[in-house]
Structure formats: C-alpha cells, structure tokens
Design an enzyme around this catalytic site. Structure first.
Site, PDB file in Angstrom:
ATOM      1  N   ASP A 187       0.828  -1.208   0.000  1.00 42.26           N
ATOM      2  CA  ASP A 187       0.000   0.000   0.000  1.00 42.26           C
ATOM      3  C   ASP A 187       0.864   1.260   0.000  1.00 42.26           C
ATOM      4  O   ASP A 187       0.498   2.274  -0.603  1.00 42.26           O
ATOM      5  CB  ASP A 187      -0.898   0.006   1.239  1.00 42.26           C
ATOM      6  N   GLY A 188       2.005   1.186   0.678  1.00 46.47           N
ATOM      7  CA  GLY A 188       2.908   2.344   0.741  1.00 46.47           C
ATOM      8  C   GLY A 188       3.367   2.773  -0.649  1.00 46.47           C
ATOM      9  O   GLY A 188       3.588   3.958  -0.896  1.00 46.47           O
ATOM     10  N   ASN A 210      -4.591   8.611   1.931  1.00 47.11           N
ATOM     11  CA  ASN A 210      -5.078   7.979   3.167  1.00 47.11           C
ATOM     12  C   ASN A 210      -5.623   9.015   4.145  1.00 47.11           C
ATOM     13  O   ASN A 210      -6.809   9.071   4.373  1.00 47.11           O
ATOM     14  CB  ASN A 210      -3.958   7.204   3.868  1.00 47.11           C
ATOM     15  N   ASP A 230      -4.550  12.500  22.072  1.00 52.14           N
ATOM     16  CA  ASP A 230      -3.284  12.372  21.338  1.00 52.14           C
ATOM     17  C   ASP A 230      -3.339  13.065  19.984  1.00 52.14           C
ATOM     18  O   ASP A 230      -2.303  13.365  19.398  1.00 52.14           O
ATOM     19  CB  ASP A 230      -2.944  10.885  21.138  1.00 52.14           C
TER      20      ASP A 230
HETATM   21  N1  LIG Z   1      -1.509   2.754  14.206  1.00 57.99           N
HETATM   22  C1  LIG Z   1      -1.608   2.580  12.887  1.00 57.99           C
HETATM   23  O1  LIG Z   1      -2.358   1.761  12.390  1.00 57.99           O
HETATM   24  C2  LIG Z   1      -0.786   3.445  11.989  1.00 57.99           C
HETATM   25  C3  LIG Z   1       0.182   4.295  12.512  1.00 57.99           C
HETATM   26  C4  LIG Z   1       0.900   5.078  11.616  1.00 57.99           C
HETATM   27  C5  LIG Z   1       0.632   5.021  10.241  1.00 57.99           C
HETATM   28  N2  LIG Z   1      -0.311   4.188   9.771  1.00 57.99           N
HETATM   29  C6  LIG Z   1      -0.683   4.137   8.372  1.00 57.99           C
HETATM   30  O2  LIG Z   1       0.409   3.925   7.547  1.00 57.99           O
HETATM   31  C7  LIG Z   1       0.191   4.650   6.376  1.00 57.99           C
HETATM   32  C8  LIG Z   1       1.460   4.803   5.614  1.00 57.99           C
HETATM   33  O3  LIG Z   1       1.713   3.550   5.025  1.00 57.99           O
HETATM   34  P1  LIG Z   1       3.176   3.114   4.605  1.00 57.99           P
HETATM   35  O4  LIG Z   1       3.065   1.799   3.916  1.00 57.99           O
HETATM   36  O5  LIG Z   1       3.863   4.241   3.941  1.00 57.99           O
HETATM   37  O6  LIG Z   1       3.826   2.922   6.016  1.00 57.99           O
HETATM   38  P2  LIG Z   1       4.231   1.578   6.747  1.00 57.99           P
HETATM   39  O7  LIG Z   1       5.264   0.867   5.936  1.00 57.99           O
HETATM   40  O8  LIG Z   1       4.528   1.933   8.163  1.00 57.99           O
HETATM   41  O9  LIG Z   1       2.897   0.691   6.669  1.00 57.99           O
HETATM   42  C9  LIG Z   1       1.761   0.919   7.434  1.00 57.99           C
HETATM   43  C10 LIG Z   1       0.751  -0.213   7.299  1.00 57.99           C
HETATM   44  O10 LIG Z   1      -0.509   0.366   6.954  1.00 57.99           O
HETATM   45  C11 LIG Z   1      -1.059  -0.351   5.851  1.00 57.99           C
HETATM   46  N3  LIG Z   1      -1.874   0.545   5.042  1.00 57.99           N
HETATM   47  C12 LIG Z   1      -1.493   1.661   4.368  1.00 57.99           C
HETATM   48  N4  LIG Z   1      -2.548   2.191   3.726  1.00 57.99           N
HETATM   49  C13 LIG Z   1      -3.609   1.385   3.999  1.00 57.99           C
HETATM   50  C14 LIG Z   1      -4.972   1.412   3.627  1.00 57.99           C
HETATM   51  N5  LIG Z   1      -5.475   2.397   2.872  1.00 57.99           N
HETATM   52  N6  LIG Z   1      -5.788   0.444   4.073  1.00 57.99           N
HETATM   53  C15 LIG Z   1      -5.301  -0.543   4.881  1.00 57.99           C
HETATM   54  N7  LIG Z   1      -4.039  -0.613   5.260  1.00 57.99           N
HETATM   55  C16 LIG Z   1      -3.188   0.340   4.827  1.00 57.99           C
HETATM   56  C17 LIG Z   1       0.118  -0.859   5.093  1.00 57.99           C
HETATM   57  O11 LIG Z   1      -0.239  -1.978   4.296  1.00 57.99           O
HETATM   58  C18 LIG Z   1       1.076  -1.212   6.203  1.00 57.99           C
HETATM   59  O12 LIG Z   1       0.866  -2.507   6.667  1.00 57.99           O
HETATM   60  C19 LIG Z   1      -0.391   5.957   6.845  1.00 57.99           C
HETATM   61  O13 LIG Z   1      -1.095   6.619   5.841  1.00 57.99           O
HETATM   62  C20 LIG Z   1      -1.257   5.475   7.983  1.00 57.99           C
HETATM   63  O14 LIG Z   1      -2.577   5.246   7.557  1.00 57.99           O
HETATM   64  C21 LIG Z   1      -1.020   3.401  10.632  1.00 57.99           C
HETATM   65  N1  LIG Z   2       9.177   4.197  -5.238  1.00 60.14           N
HETATM   66  C1  LIG Z   2       9.407   4.474  -3.972  1.00 60.14           C
HETATM   67  N2  LIG Z   2      10.367   5.342  -3.598  1.00 60.14           N
HETATM   68  C2  LIG Z   2      10.602   5.620  -2.292  1.00 60.14           C
HETATM   69  N3  LIG Z   2       9.933   5.080  -1.279  1.00 60.14           N
HETATM   70  C3  LIG Z   2       8.953   4.208  -1.575  1.00 60.14           C
HETATM   71  C4  LIG Z   2       8.643   3.859  -2.930  1.00 60.14           C
HETATM   72  N4  LIG Z   2       7.642   2.952  -2.918  1.00 60.14           N
HETATM   73  C5  LIG Z   2       7.328   2.769  -1.625  1.00 60.14           C
HETATM   74  N5  LIG Z   2       8.111   3.513  -0.827  1.00 60.14           N
HETATM   75  C6  LIG Z   2       8.079   3.547   0.647  1.00 60.14           C
HETATM   76  O1  LIG Z   2       8.502   2.277   1.136  1.00 60.14           O
HETATM   77  C7  LIG Z   2       7.753   1.942   2.289  1.00 60.14           C
HETATM   78  C8  LIG Z   2       7.256   0.495   2.206  1.00 60.14           C
HETATM   79  O2  LIG Z   2       6.466   0.352   1.061  1.00 60.14           O
HETATM   80  P1  LIG Z   2       5.230  -0.629   0.994  1.00 60.14           P
HETATM   81  O3  LIG Z   2       4.227  -0.267   2.016  1.00 60.14           O
HETATM   82  O4  LIG Z   2       4.765  -0.636  -0.419  1.00 60.14           O
HETATM   83  O5  LIG Z   2       5.874  -2.022   1.320  1.00 60.14           O
HETATM   84  P2  LIG Z   2       5.560  -3.015   2.501  1.00 60.14           P
HETATM   85  O6  LIG Z   2       5.732  -2.291   3.784  1.00 60.14           O
HETATM   86  O7  LIG Z   2       6.407  -4.218   2.252  1.00 60.14           O
HETATM   87  O8  LIG Z   2       4.082  -3.419   2.202  1.00 60.14           O
HETATM   88  P3  LIG Z   2       2.862  -3.486   3.225  1.00 60.14           P
HETATM   89  O9  LIG Z   2       2.639  -2.042   3.581  1.00 60.14           O
HETATM   90  O10 LIG Z   2       1.751  -4.105   2.464  1.00 60.14           O
HETATM   91  O11 LIG Z   2       3.343  -4.290   4.366  1.00 60.14           O
HETATM   92  C9  LIG Z   2       6.642   2.971   2.418  1.00 60.14           C
HETATM   93  O12 LIG Z   2       6.953   3.855   3.462  1.00 60.14           O
HETATM   94  C10 LIG Z   2       6.654   3.709   1.119  1.00 60.14           C
HETATM   95  O13 LIG Z   2       6.355   5.088   1.256  1.00 60.14           O
END
Ligand SMILES: NC(=O)c1ccc[n+]([C@@H]2O[C@H](COP(=O)([O-])OP(=O)(O)OC[C@H]3O[C@@H](n4cnc5c(N)ncnc54)[C@H](O)[C@@H]3O)[C@@H](O)[C@H]2O)c1
Ligand SMILES: Nc1ncnc2c1ncn2[C@@H]1O[C@H](COP(=O)(O)OP(=O)(O)OP(=O)(O)O)[C@@H](O)[C@H]1O
Length: 539
Positions: free
Chosen positions: A301-302, A380, A410
């Site tokens: 999703d990131g 998001n 918070d």
């Molecule tokens: N307590 C929490 O649940 C918490 C805390 C901080 C951030 N986040 C979420 O993490 C997001 C950033 O994601 P990232 O991947 O860059 O960071 P990250 O790598 O820390 O991943 C955060 C987790 O949130 C999940 N996630 C992200 N968008 C989602 C969605 N629309 N629906 C369901 N799950 C989703 C990802 O799959 C991942 O498992 C923020 O937008 C925020 O929503 C969640």
């Molecule tokens: N092309 C990119 N360049 C720089 N950062 C990226 C890029 N793609 C993703 N990222 C960053 O890498 C992090 C991890 O990406 P992503 O959530 O896709 O992987 P994951 O953590 O393995 O998957 P999941 O969230 O499903 O567990 C996120 O914080 C995202 O913002």
C-alpha cells in the site's frame, strides 16, 4: 491565525457579515441596533425635563450619549473594514479569473501553432494540468456532444524528451491514449453516463440513480506509455521489475518510464535496458501525467501512496501489484502479471476512483486563508498529533466555519474513505467503502468518555486550529510522511481534492474492498455455531 483574523475572514462577503452581526452571542455589534439605541438615548434626553434633574442624572445622560457615539463609530469602522475586505476579495477573484483565461489562451495558441507546424496530428487538443481548464473543456465537450455517453480523456501531447532520444520511434509524436469512463450498476454495464437526478414530479422527491456505482474504463486508443514504480530495497520487486519491463517493451511495444534509481539498477543488470526512460530532476515529475497512460506499482500500500503523491494534479490509472504484506489497495498478484496486464491494456476494466484530501497549512501570521504554504494531497489521511510532546493535544475543529468540537487527546485523523482501513481504523474509525465520498473525523485516544468518530460529507472544509492557550504545538503528517509543526494560532484546512486516484480493480470496487477486509484483516471471523444443541422450537 488569531481568532480576530478568523472573524474577518469569515465575514468576507456582505451576506455572511450581516448574518454574523445579527447574532449578539457571537460578540458582534449590530450597527442598526446601535443606531436605534443612540436615537433612543437622544429621545430620552429630549423628553426628560433636564431643568428639574440633579447633577448625577445629567452626568449619567452625558455618559450614555458618549457610549452610544463610541458604539456607532465602532460599528461604522467595522462596516467599512468589511466593505474593504469584500472589495479586495472581488479584485482577487477578478485577477484570478483573468490569469486563468490568459494561461488558457497562451496554451491554446501554443498548441495551435504546433498543430499548424505539423507537430501534432490531432482533431481535438486538450490539456489537463489545470482543473478549471478541465471543467471548462468538459463543458465545451458536452456542448459539442462528445460527453454524451461518459467522461472522455483525449490527451494529445508531444513528448518533449523525444528530441534527446536517438531511437527513430521515439522521434515520433507520442499520443497519450484516450479512454472513456462510464458508470454502471446492478451488474449491468450500461453505456450511458448516468447522472444523479433528483425528481420533484407531483411534489414527490425521488432520486433516479444512486451515486455510488461501479466505474468502468474503456480505452479509446491503445495505451503507449507505462510508468513502473517500485518499492526500494526488495529483491523480489527487483526481479519482477526486470521481467515486466522486458515483456512490456518486447511483447507490447510500449514506452517504459521508471524512477532514476530503478533505471540505474536496470542498466546495471543489462545494457539492453538503455531504452527505458526516466527523468533527470524532480521538476519533470510535474509533467508525467501528460506522458503516462498507465502507472504500475510493485510493492504494498505504501507504494500506491508513493505513486499517488507523485501526481499533484490529475493521476493516470494505477495498476497496483501486491508485493507487500497487507495489500488493501493492491489487488493484483505478481505471478499472473502478464495475464493481468494483457486484460488491463485491452480493457474495459473496473476502477475505483479513490478520493484525495487537499490539505493546506495557514500560519498565524498569514493575512488571509489564501496565503498558505504548498498544499499536500493525501490518499489515506492527514494526522494532527502531539508528536514528541508529552502534553495533551488541544485542537479546535471547525466544519465550514461552524464549531465542531475541541479535541483533547493524542490527536485527530482526517481520513479519506480509502484511508478508513489504515490509521483511522486503528483509532476506532469505521471502515468505509472507498467509493463513498466523505471525510472521516477520527480522534486519537481522546481523553473523554463520549467522543465518537464522525463522517462528514465530501463538500465541507474542515479547519483544525491550535488554540493560543495550547500547552504545546501540534504536528501534521500527510499519509504518514512530511511532518509539519503547527504552532499556536496556526491552522490546517482540509477539503476534498478535485483529482482522485483511479486504481484498477481485480473484480470490481465492492468485491475488491470486501476481499481486502476479509483476507487482510480477517474481519468478523468466528467459528460457525454448531447445528446441534438447544433450539427455539416453539417460535
Ligand atoms: N496505528 C496505525 O495503524 C498506523 C500508525 C501510523 C501510520 N499508519 C498508516 O500507515 C500509512 C502509511 O503507510 P506506509 O506503507 O507508507 O507505512 P508503513 O510501511 O509503516 O505501513 C503501514 C501499514 O498500513 C497499511 N496501510 C497503508 N494504507 C492502507 C490502507 N489504505 N488500508 C489498509 N491498510 C493500509 C500498510 O499496508 C502497512 O501494513 C499511513 O497513511 C497510515 O494510515 C497506521
Ligand atoms: N518508489 C518508492 N520510492 C521511495 N519510497 C517508496 C517507494 N515505494 C514505496 N516507498 C516507501 O517504502 C515503504 C514500504 O512500502 P510498501 O508499504 O509498499 O511495502 P511493505 O511495507 O512491504 O508493504 P505493506 O505495507 O503491504 O506491508 C513505504 O513507506 C513507502 O512510502
């Protein structure tokens, strides 16, 4: 922004000014009532037989007269300030409209001369990096009948990088593929763009169509250019990227763009990848939406959030492949990437139009709410929290200038419906189908027994202010990134952005959403109750 500034902004227009001034509880002084009270004092003084009065009464009447005069002057001052503010607003809007028109004319002239020189072979030339232009043009299209059956995307653009490329193919003009979006419901793929119609026939209010429908994307011309965005530091992503680029180029004859980091990796893999295109500096990213027909993401999703954040305006359709752990927004499986991409490139496909929020920080020192820092677009959520401070966050929240509540806890999450399954869910917010337009208002650990999350309609502007009596500043973060300090008096404005993120569906929007909450969160999973045991036999 100080409360006094908020007042003057709110009463920009004459209408609002008169409404707010008629409410004494808002602290405003009604100029008409002041006029009347002053008149009443005069009348009282004239009627009273002054000769027979003692000195105290005379002093009192003089004091009354002075107060009435002072009030009148204050009201006159406020009225003229309001008139001045309204005049500035009118001038600002005139100037803005003029600039948009000039920009538009300049673009059309540029395109027209290019067309005349034979650079662009097109019947309809459109540019879409300005939303107001998009709207104007879609109006024109509806006038000429092109919009009758859906929303069309006809982009004919010149590849500005083509000159620097030695390949003869690349010297040709690149046409951005056009597509059509149509809405369908009840499983039936109608070819009509159905509007929501509220009917008032025979005094009864009925709606002809429901607003949330499955959206289908049909290519009108073949996609030619694909941008692949990948999660960094992942071996499986790297391997898949190599295979996909090769297949898209050799089998599908498509132009492929990647990020500069990925181009370096590909060329290190094999010098044959020199055909892969990229950009040199970040300013070129702002033109990507005019070159790219389709974005493919390889990650979780990131990576989808990352892809969305690259497009500060219109976003091309995104095909998200799942190479992460959760994958709420990534319905495609990498093992079948060829079949998946074949069917996407052929079309039609179901898409989810994911709404984004436009977030602007307005500093206390700003003269008005148009004076903001660079806005953020989030897919998001925007989070306003206490950061490293150990004090309770204190946030004043307004919705279209109506006071909502004061958050003490918070922090607060303002989330899209796509983001409803992310941080907002963890803070106790509802899960909402991503196609539902709305803004989720979810507190983080509120120190109150009665705070429940809200869902606000899509058309509102939410304003979150750090009050002057707050013990600590707050921090805003956008899709979990780019933290910004909000000091006392600063505000964050948040409204629905005009540019949604279209993501391709595996099946359709509803099926994909339900699958993700079942598979990703094991939502409402419970062992089924056994058949044998006590029963209600008499009912
Ligand atoms: N307590 C929490 O649940 C918490 C805390 C901080 C951030 N986040 C979420 O993490 C997001 C950033 O994601 P990232 O991947 O860059 O960071 P990250 O790598 O820390 O991943 C955060 C987790 O949130 C999940 N996630 C992200 N968008 C989602 C969605 N629309 N629906 C369901 N799950 C989703 C990802 O799959 C991942 O498992 C923020 O937008 C925020 O929503 C969640
Ligand atoms: N092309 C990119 N360049 C720089 N950062 C990226 C890029 N793609 C993703 N990222 C960053 O890498 C992090 C991890 O990406 P992503 O959530 O896709 O992987 P994951 O953590 O393995 O998957 P999941 O969230 O499903 O567990 C996120 O914080 C995202 O913002």
């Amino acid at each position: 922004m100080s409360p006094s500034k908020l007042d003057s902004t709110d009463s920009f227009g004459h209408e609002e000014a008169s409404v707010s001034c008629s409410k004494p509880e808002n602290g405003c002084v009604d100029s008409l009532s002041i006029f009347h009270s002053e008149k009443a004092v005069e009348e009282l003084l004239q009627q009273t037989p002054v000769a027979g009065m003692d000195e105290h009464l005379i002093e009192f009447s003089e004091a009354l007269r002075t107060v009435a005069k002072a009030l009148r002057r204050a009201a006159e001052g406020k009225a003229s300030a309001q008139a001045e503010a309204a005049e500035w607003k009118r001038r600002y809007e005139l100037e803005r409209t003029r600039n948009i028109q000039m920009e538009r004319k300049a673009r059309m002239a540029e395109q027209f001369s290019a067309e005349k020189n034979g650079d662009i072979d097109c019947e309809r030339v459109k540019n879409s990096d300005n939303q107001s232009m998009l709207q104007n043009e879609s109006n024109e299209y509806s006038e000429t009948g092109c919009m009758k059956h859906g929303i069309w995307s006809h982009e004919v653009l010149r590849d500005r990088e083509s000159d620097s490329n030695s390949n003869a193919d690349r010297n040709k003009i690149m046409r951005k593929a056009s597509f059509k979006l149509s809405w369908w419901c009840n499983g039936e793929n109608g070819d009509q763009h159905k509007h929501d119609i509220v009917s008032f026939e025979r005094g009864n209010i009925t709606t002809a169509e429901r607003s949330s429908k499955q959206i289908s994307l049909k290519w009108e011309s073949d996609p030619q250019t694909v941008l692949i965005l990948t999660k960094p530091n992942s071996v499986s992503v790297r391997i898949l990227c190599v295979q996909m680029v090769r297949w898209l180029r050799e089998r599908k004859k498509l132009n492929v763009y990647v990020e500069p980091r990925v181009k370096v990796e590909l060329v290190a893999e094999s010098s044959n990848f020199s055909y892969v295109q990229t950009w040199k500096d970040d300013s070129e990213i702002s033109h990507l939406h005019m070159k790219v027909d389709l974005v493919i993401t390889l990650g979780g999703d990131g990576t989808v959030l990352w892809a969305a954040s690259m497009f500060k305006g219109p976003v091309p359709p995104i095909v998200p492949f799942s190479l992460g752990s959760l994958g709420f927004m990534t319905p495609f499986h990498s093992e079948h990437f060829k079949d998946c991409l074949d069917s996407v490139l052929r079309g039609p496909i179901s898409i989810t139009l994911r709404h984004r929020l436009l977030c602007r920080v307005v500093r206390d020192a700003a003269k008005n709410e148009y004076e903001t820092e660079e806005p953020f677009l989030v897919l998001n959520e925007v989070t306003i929290d206490r950061g490293i401070s150990s004090y309770l966050t204190n946030l004043e929240c307004y919705c279209d200038n109506s006071f909502v509540t004061c958050v003490q806890g918070d922090g607060l999450i303002l989330s899209t419906t796509s983001g409803s399954t992310a941080y907002s869910l963890a803070a106790g917010g509802s899960m909402v189908h991503p196609q539902v337009p709305g803004i989720l208002f979810t507190p983080i650990c509120p120190h109150s027994l009665s705070f429940r999350p809200l869902i606000l309609p899509e058309h509102v502007t939410v304003r979150i202010m750090v009050p002057f009596n707050s013990r600590s500043p707050a921090w805003a973060s956008f899709d979990g990134k780019d933290r910004k300090l909000l000091a006392a008096g600063d505000a964050l404005l948040c409204s629905m952005a005009p540019w949604p993120v279209p993501t391709a569906c595996q099946v359709d929007s509803t099926n994909d959403f339900l699958r993700s909450i079942h598979d990703g969160l094991h939502w409402n999973l419970r062992k089924t109750q056994s058949f044998d045991g006590p029963r209600d036999r008499d009912l």
